[in-house]
Design a protein around this motif. Sequence first.
Motif, mmCIF file in Angstrom:
data_model
loop_
_atom_site.group_PDB
_atom_site.id
_atom_site.type_symbol
_atom_site.label_atom_id
_atom_site.label_comp_id
_atom_site.label_asym_id
_atom_site.label_seq_id
_atom_site.Cartn_x
_atom_site.Cartn_y
_atom_site.Cartn_z
ATOM 1 N N GLY A 203 31.328 53.535 49.632
ATOM 2 C CA GLY A 203 32.102 52.306 49.585
ATOM 3 C C GLY A 203 31.786 51.467 48.367
ATOM 4 N N SER A 204 30.490 51.293 48.081
ATOM 5 C CA SER A 204 30.084 50.484 46.928
ATOM 6 C C SER A 204 30.550 51.107 45.621
ATOM 7 C CB SER A 204 28.561 50.309 46.917
ATOM 8 O OG SER A 204 28.115 49.610 48.049
ATOM 9 N N SER B 204 39.262 46.789 32.909
ATOM 10 C CA SER B 204 39.764 47.514 31.732
ATOM 11 C C SER B 204 41.249 47.272 31.547
ATOM 12 C CB SER B 204 39.478 49.010 31.866
ATOM 13 O OG SER B 204 38.098 49.258 31.958
ATOM 14 N N THR B 205 41.996 47.293 32.657
ATOM 15 C CA THR B 205 43.443 47.058 32.580
ATOM 16 C C THR B 205 43.749 45.654 32.085
ATOM 17 O OG1 THR B 205 43.780 48.581 34.421
ATOM 18 C CG2 THR B 205 45.593 47.070 33.901
ATOM 19 N N GLU B 206 42.999 44.664 32.619
ATOM 20 C CA GLU B 206 43.223 43.285 32.203
ATOM 21 C C GLU B 206 42.877 43.091 30.732
ATOM 22 O OE1 GLU B 206 40.946 40.955 34.856
ATOM 23 O OE2 GLU B 206 42.217 41.364 36.611
ATOM 24 N N ASN B 207 41.784 43.704 30.294
ATOM 25 C CA ASN B 207 41.396 43.584 28.878
ATOM 26 C C ASN B 207 42.427 44.231 27.977
ATOM 27 O OD1 ASN B 207 39.038 42.253 29.586
ATOM 28 N ND2 ASN B 207 37.811 44.131 29.621
ATOM 29 N N HIS B 208 42.957 45.382 28.421
ATOM 30 C CA HIS B 208 43.966 46.084 27.624
ATOM 31 C C HIS B 208 45.243 45.259 27.535
ATOM 32 C CE1 HIS B 208 46.080 49.481 25.859
ATOM 33 N NE2 HIS B 208 47.053 49.317 26.742
ATOM 34 N N ILE C 256 33.967 51.005 40.893
ATOM 35 C CA ILE C 256 34.863 51.718 39.965
ATOM 36 C C ILE C 256 36.228 51.027 39.909
ATOM 37 C CG2 ILE C 256 36.119 53.877 39.595
ATOM 38 C CD1 ILE C 256 33.633 55.329 40.725
ATOM 39 N N LEU C 257 36.720 50.575 41.055
ATOM 40 C CA LEU C 257 37.992 49.838 41.081
ATOM 41 C C LEU C 257 37.887 48.550 40.274
ATOM 42 C CD1 LEU C 257 39.152 50.267 44.803
ATOM 43 C CD2 LEU C 257 40.193 51.289 42.757
ATOM 44 N N ASP C 258 36.757 47.860 40.393
ATOM 45 C CA ASP C 258 36.566 46.630 39.621
ATOM 46 C C ASP C 258 36.533 46.929 38.134
ATOM 47 O OD1 ASP C 258 35.833 43.725 39.453
ATOM 48 O OD2 ASP C 258 34.008 44.568 38.575
ATOM 49 N N TRP C 259 35.829 48.002 37.739
ATOM 50 C CA TRP C 259 35.815 48.395 36.329
ATOM 51 C C TRP C 259 37.222 48.718 35.832
ATOM 52 C CZ3 TRP C 259 31.149 52.338 36.496
ATOM 53 C CH2 TRP C 259 29.962 51.619 36.645
ATOM 54 N N VAL D 273 29.795 31.122 52.336
ATOM 55 C CA VAL D 273 30.415 32.444 52.414
ATOM 56 C C VAL D 273 31.446 32.542 51.301
ATOM 57 C CG1 VAL D 273 31.775 34.060 53.771
ATOM 58 C CG2 VAL D 273 30.080 32.623 54.908
ATOM 59 N N VAL D 274 31.274 33.526 50.442
ATOM 60 C CA VAL D 274 32.188 33.735 49.312
ATOM 61 C C VAL D 274 32.591 35.202 49.296
ATOM 62 C CG1 VAL D 274 32.428 33.733 46.795
ATOM 63 C CG2 VAL D 274 31.160 31.896 47.925
ATOM 64 N N VAL D 275 33.871 35.446 49.123
ATOM 65 C CA VAL D 275 34.366 36.813 48.951
ATOM 66 C C VAL D 275 35.292 36.826 47.752
ATOM 67 C CG1 VAL D 275 35.641 38.726 49.946
ATOM 68 C CG2 VAL D 275 34.190 37.319 51.421
ATOM 69 N N ASN D 276 34.915 37.577 46.732
ATOM 70 C CA ASN D 276 35.750 37.720 45.543
ATOM 71 C C ASN D 276 35.553 39.110 44.962
ATOM 72 O OD1 ASN D 276 33.323 37.679 44.003
ATOM 73 N ND2 ASN D 276 33.401 35.441 43.892
ATOM 74 N N SER D 277 36.083 39.331 43.773
ATOM 75 C CA SER D 277 36.018 40.672 43.185
ATOM 76 C C SER D 277 34.595 41.088 42.838
ATOM 77 C CB SER D 277 36.887 40.730 41.917
ATOM 78 O OG SER D 277 36.409 39.819 40.939
ATOM 79 N N GLN D 278 33.676 40.117 42.691
ATOM 80 C CA GLN D 278 32.294 40.432 42.324
ATOM 81 C C GLN D 278 31.371 40.572 43.531
ATOM 82 O OE1 GLN D 278 31.705 40.973 38.852
ATOM 83 N NE2 GLN D 278 33.920 40.894 39.146
ATOM 84 N N THR D 279 31.879 40.270 44.713
ATOM 85 C CA THR D 279 31.053 40.376 45.910
ATOM 86 C C THR D 279 30.550 41.797 46.129
ATOM 87 O OG1 THR D 279 32.319 38.573 46.916
ATOM 88 C CG2 THR D 279 31.010 39.927 48.406
#
Length: 489
Positions: free
Chosen positions: A469-470, A482-486, A475-478, A267-273
């Motif tokens: 939900g998906s 984007s914020t982290e890359n910036h 969109i939140l992950d994108w 069982v894994v839960v992360n930002s890519q789940t």
Amino acid sequence: MKQPTEMNHLNTFTEDDDSNSNDYGYKEKKVPYSTDMEAEIQNFLPDGTLERRSTASFGMSVFNLGNAIMGSGILGLSYAMANTGIALFVILLIAVAIFSLYSVHLLLKTANEGGALVYEQLGYKAFGMPGKLAASCSITMQNIGAMSSYLYIVKYELPIVIQAFTGTTDEWYVNGDYLVLLVSVTIILPLSLLKNLGYLGYTSGLSLLCMVFFLIVVIIKKFQIPCPLLDEAALNETLSKMVNSTFPRLNLTAVDYSGDTCAPEYVVVNSQTVYAVPFLTFAFVCHPAILPMYEELKDRSRRKMQSVANVSFLAMFIMYLLAALFGYLTFNIHVEPELLHTYSKIDHNDVILLIVRLAVLTAVTLTVPVVLFPIRTSVNQLMCASKEFSWVRHTLITVVLLAGTNALVIFVPTIRDIFGFIGASAAGMLIFILPSAFYIKLVKKESMKSVQKIGATAFLILGFIVMIGSMTLIILDWTNNSTENHEGH
């Protein structure tokens, strides 16, 4: 919009598979057949005739539906498993397969009641032009997503093939973006401009065989590739020593990224789940093909077509599970959104993998024109259904569709985003929302308080929850990326 005209010979659907039909005295429905649909089907047949209609055996129908289900989505399932864990992935895979089968059940009942054999026609009968547009746009988006995923495979895999033959890594002709454009202009565009694509229909069988071959190789490679992964120089040295010496075991330096990276997680839960469910819905969507296959089924009945779907979905479920499991066990957390590309970490010159890449590249390149054809037909029907065929319009629509798809492939960072977005939007509409909405509207023999209608309503609500939900989480992950890359810059 030119409306379908009724033909003199009507297709008869025998409703022989449940007691509810007898309770309502509902045994047969005569379904009007569209002359527009006849012309459209003729374009796909090699000889331009309709003699093959209603002659597909049970086994051939299972094979054809398996072709419709199987696609590039299988390449992303190991990535989904890596970000959900084995146990959670299996639960989601079973759920999506069952939900997809249930939506097939709804579609078949709605087709009998609504008297239509085309997804868009059901939409028109249920909700008028908005329903037809919803169905048409969803199918178009799904097909564009499929085209994009195929071209992503060209972008990822063709450079590796060329590097294997030339040994070059820094020339323009090993740049994936250039290669996608080159293949699109020289191979895909000429094939897409043809009026009759019937002979290309055989590529669907080739694609399925390629994916079966791919699955076999994935299983074999699990027992050949060490974990943790060796870097390529160490691996080449290892292979050389194994061939030229008799050392039974070699003490090699591995690229150890962190901790126990080879232990599978359940069982894994992360930002890519969040991408797991869209990946699975993208992999299982085949619903626009259900009704045409129903129409071609020999001695057809709803029970028989449902059995075809059950067998096809079970076969694809097993293939998906095996591909995801062995791909994940091979690379664990280091698996990429496109599994075949992950093997490039090991050895670019592996002959078996090179053959797999060539086979898959051939299949997907020849499949793109087949996928583009119904999109162009849909655009023609929506914009200029009453006009005569025009080569200028035909060419313009083809070029615009192909150019737009190439732009997606070049500018969207990874295939993960295509699988995620299309799976959450178009695939969600085709599996969850539209079949249940059409069923609720068109099946008049059942009251809204019946178990069937309550189930369809719950399925519709579930579809909205899953889709909204998906999409929100993706969109939140994108946005976060984007914020982290910036900030990184």
